[in-house]
Every structure is written in C-alpha cells, then in structure tokens.
Design a protein around this motif. Sequence first.
Motif, PDB file in Angstrom:
ATOM      1  N   ALA A  17       0.795  -1.292  -0.028  1.00  0.00           N
ATOM      2  CA  ALA A  17      -0.005  -0.099  -0.033  1.00  0.00           C
ATOM      3  C   ALA A  17       0.911   1.146  -0.053  1.00  0.00           C
ATOM      4  O   ALA A  17       0.562   2.174  -0.769  1.00  0.00           O
ATOM      5  N   CYS A  18       1.935   1.219   1.084  1.00  0.00           N
ATOM      6  CA  CYS A  18       2.741   2.512   0.878  1.00  0.00           C
ATOM      7  C   CYS A  18       3.894   2.534   0.317  1.00  0.00           C
ATOM      8  O   CYS A  18       4.557   3.391   0.128  1.00  0.00           O
ATOM      9  N   GLY A  19       4.280   1.607   0.058  1.00  0.00           N
ATOM     10  CA  GLY A  19       5.610   1.307  -0.825  1.00  0.00           C
ATOM     11  C   GLY A  19       7.065   1.438   0.208  1.00  0.00           C
ATOM     12  O   GLY A  19       8.353   1.304  -0.326  1.00  0.00           O
ATOM     13  N   LEU A  20       6.739   1.739   1.588  1.00  0.00           N
ATOM     14  CA  LEU A  20       7.954   1.433   2.611  1.00  0.00           C
ATOM     15  C   LEU A  20       8.265   0.148   2.872  1.00  0.00           C
ATOM     16  O   LEU A  20       7.557  -0.713   2.837  1.00  0.00           O
ATOM     17  N   PRO A  21       9.761   0.041   3.255  1.00  0.00           N
ATOM     18  CA  PRO A  21      10.007  -1.413   3.713  1.00  0.00           C
ATOM     19  C   PRO A  21       9.543  -1.511   4.932  1.00  0.00           C
ATOM     20  O   PRO A  21       9.607  -0.632   5.898  1.00  0.00           O
ATOM     21  N   PHE A  22       9.189  -2.875   5.310  1.00  0.00           N
ATOM     22  CA  PHE A  22       9.094  -3.176   6.795  1.00  0.00           C
ATOM     23  C   PHE A  22       9.875  -4.451   7.233  1.00  0.00           C
ATOM     24  O   PHE A  22       9.897  -5.409   6.261  1.00  0.00           O
ATOM     25  N   THR A  23      10.141  -4.756   8.406  1.00  0.00           N
ATOM     26  CA  THR A  23      10.917  -5.958   8.833  1.00  0.00           C
ATOM     27  C   THR A  23       9.929  -6.813   9.636  1.00  0.00           C
ATOM     28  O   THR A  23       8.885  -6.553  10.095  1.00  0.00           O
ATOM     29  N   TRP A  24      10.351  -8.285   9.404  1.00  0.00           N
ATOM     30  CA  TRP A  24       9.784  -9.264   9.915  1.00  0.00           C
ATOM     31  C   TRP A  24       9.417  -8.876  11.353  1.00  0.00           C
ATOM     32  O   TRP A  24      10.348  -8.369  12.080  1.00  0.00           O
ATOM     33  N   ARG A  25       8.407  -9.626  11.875  1.00  0.00           N
ATOM     34  CA  ARG A  25       7.916  -9.493  13.418  1.00  0.00           C
ATOM     35  C   ARG A  25       7.523 -10.995  14.012  1.00  0.00           C
ATOM     36  O   ARG A  25       7.257 -11.806  12.763  1.00  0.00           O
ATOM     37  N   LYS A  26       7.860 -11.209  15.144  1.00  0.00           N
ATOM     38  CA  LYS A  26       7.620 -12.288  15.474  1.00  0.00           C
ATOM     39  C   LYS A  26       6.140 -12.876  15.378  1.00  0.00           C
ATOM     40  O   LYS A  26       5.877 -14.018  15.078  1.00  0.00           O
ATOM     41  N   LYS A  27       5.155 -12.063  15.514  1.00  0.00           N
ATOM     42  CA  LYS A  27       3.668 -12.296  15.328  1.00  0.00           C
ATOM     43  C   LYS A  27       3.461 -12.955  14.062  1.00  0.00           C
ATOM     44  O   LYS A  27       2.406 -13.386  13.885  1.00  0.00           O
ATOM     45  N   TRP A  28       4.289 -12.563  12.938  1.00  0.00           N
ATOM     46  CA  TRP A  28       4.273 -13.010  11.692  1.00  0.00           C
ATOM     47  C   TRP A  28       4.946 -14.254  11.395  1.00  0.00           C
ATOM     48  O   TRP A  28       4.930 -14.711  10.130  1.00  0.00           O
ATOM     49  N   GLU A  29       5.468 -14.888  12.454  1.00  0.00           N
ATOM     50  CA  GLU A  29       6.409 -15.929  12.123  1.00  0.00           C
ATOM     51  C   GLU A  29       5.610 -17.131  11.290  1.00  0.00           C
ATOM     52  O   GLU A  29       6.522 -17.403  10.184  1.00  0.00           O
ATOM     53  N   ARG A  30       4.604 -17.591  11.314  1.00  0.00           N
ATOM     54  CA  ARG A  30       3.864 -18.738  10.820  1.00  0.00           C
ATOM     55  C   ARG A  30       3.459 -18.263   9.302  1.00  0.00           C
ATOM     56  O   ARG A  30       3.129 -19.112   8.647  1.00  0.00           O
ATOM     57  N   ASP A  31       3.285 -16.875   9.066  1.00  0.00           N
ATOM     58  CA  ASP A  31       2.426 -16.454   8.051  1.00  0.00           C
ATOM     59  C   ASP A  31       3.214 -15.373   7.120  1.00  0.00           C
ATOM     60  O   ASP A  31       2.696 -14.545   6.457  1.00  0.00           O
ATOM     61  N   TRP A  32       4.634 -15.333   7.189  1.00  0.00           N
ATOM     62  CA  TRP A  32       5.447 -14.357   6.625  1.00  0.00           C
ATOM     63  C   TRP A  32       5.226 -14.437   5.146  1.00  0.00           C
ATOM     64  O   TRP A  32       5.365 -13.336   4.562  1.00  0.00           O
ATOM     65  N   ASP A  33       5.150 -15.471   4.467  1.00  0.00           N
ATOM     66  CA  ASP A  33       5.062 -15.525   3.030  1.00  0.00           C
ATOM     67  C   ASP A  33       3.589 -14.818   2.591  1.00  0.00           C
ATOM     68  O   ASP A  33       3.758 -14.295   1.243  1.00  0.00           O
ATOM     69  N   ASN A  34       2.746 -14.825   3.480  1.00  0.00           N
ATOM     70  CA  ASN A  34       1.609 -13.984   3.013  1.00  0.00           C
ATOM     71  C   ASN A  34       1.306 -12.666   3.529  1.00  0.00           C
ATOM     72  O   ASN A  34       0.410 -11.957   3.251  1.00  0.00           O
ATOM     73  N   VAL A  35       2.150 -12.163   4.209  1.00  0.00           N
ATOM     74  CA  VAL A  35       2.254 -10.840   4.687  1.00  0.00           C
ATOM     75  C   VAL A  35       2.463  -9.739   3.526  1.00  0.00           C
ATOM     76  O   VAL A  35       3.673  -9.840   2.909  1.00  0.00           O
ATOM     77  N   ARG A  36       1.657  -8.676   3.439  1.00  0.00           N
ATOM     78  CA  ARG A  36       1.925  -8.015   2.295  1.00  0.00           C
ATOM     79  C   ARG A  36       1.917  -6.355   2.797  1.00  0.00           C
ATOM     80  O   ARG A  36       2.431  -5.605   2.070  1.00  0.00           O
ATOM     81  N   TYR A  37       1.388  -6.252   4.054  1.00  0.00           N
ATOM     82  CA  TYR A  37       0.992  -4.719   4.476  1.00  0.00           C
ATOM     83  C   TYR A  37       1.864  -4.567   5.646  1.00  0.00           C
ATOM     84  O   TYR A  37       1.959  -5.546   6.674  1.00  0.00           O
ATOM     85  N   CYS A  38       2.414  -3.460   6.019  1.00  0.00           N
ATOM     86  CA  CYS A  38       3.092  -3.150   7.003  1.00  0.00           C
ATOM     87  C   CYS A  38       2.157  -2.779   8.135  1.00  0.00           C
ATOM     88  O   CYS A  38       2.873  -2.783   9.421  1.00  0.00           O
ATOM     89  N   SER A  39       1.152  -2.569   8.229  1.00  0.00           N
ATOM     90  CA  SER A  39       0.313  -2.245   9.267  1.00  0.00           C
ATOM     91  C   SER A  39      -1.345  -2.509   8.961  1.00  0.00           C
ATOM     92  O   SER A  39      -1.466  -2.519   7.877  1.00  0.00           O
ATOM     93  N   ASP A  40      -2.056  -2.356   9.985  1.00  0.00           N
ATOM     94  CA  ASP A  40      -3.647  -2.487   9.708  1.00  0.00           C
ATOM     95  C   ASP A  40      -4.127  -1.126   8.899  1.00  0.00           C
ATOM     96  O   ASP A  40      -4.831  -1.238   8.039  1.00  0.00           O
TER      97      ASP A  40
END
Length: 60
Positions: A17-40
């Motif tokens: 959405a915003c085009g900014l880089p974001f870093t891996w978070r522990k809460k995304w551990e199981r679903d990192w491949d499907n994470v597309r957005y940095c925030s809600d």
Amino acid sequence: MPKMRRKSDLPTKICAACGLPFTWRKKWERDWDNVRYCSDRCRGKGKTRGDAPGGKAAPV
C-alpha cells in the motif's frame, strides 16, 4: 535461551500500500509468506478500489 538477532539481520519486504520497507515480526512468524502490508492502516488502504488519483477517496 535463543541467540539474539540484530534487526538488520531480519528479512524485509516492501508494503503493497505505502511502498515503504518493513521488517519481519515475531507475530508474523507462521504467515510471513502471505504478509503484504506493514500495518492495519495500510491493509485497509490496500483493499479499497475507488481511490481517486492523489490518494484521496472519491466523494460519494
């Protein structure tokens, strides 16, 4: 106790959405491949389809 990692060693992605880089978070551990957005907020912005040019929603 697990070895600590530096934030610079963690994987990063670019927000769809915003085009900014974001870093891996522990809460995304199981679903990192499907994470597309940095925030809600960006996830909500990324799903809207009637946006006018300039990033503002079109009047109804």
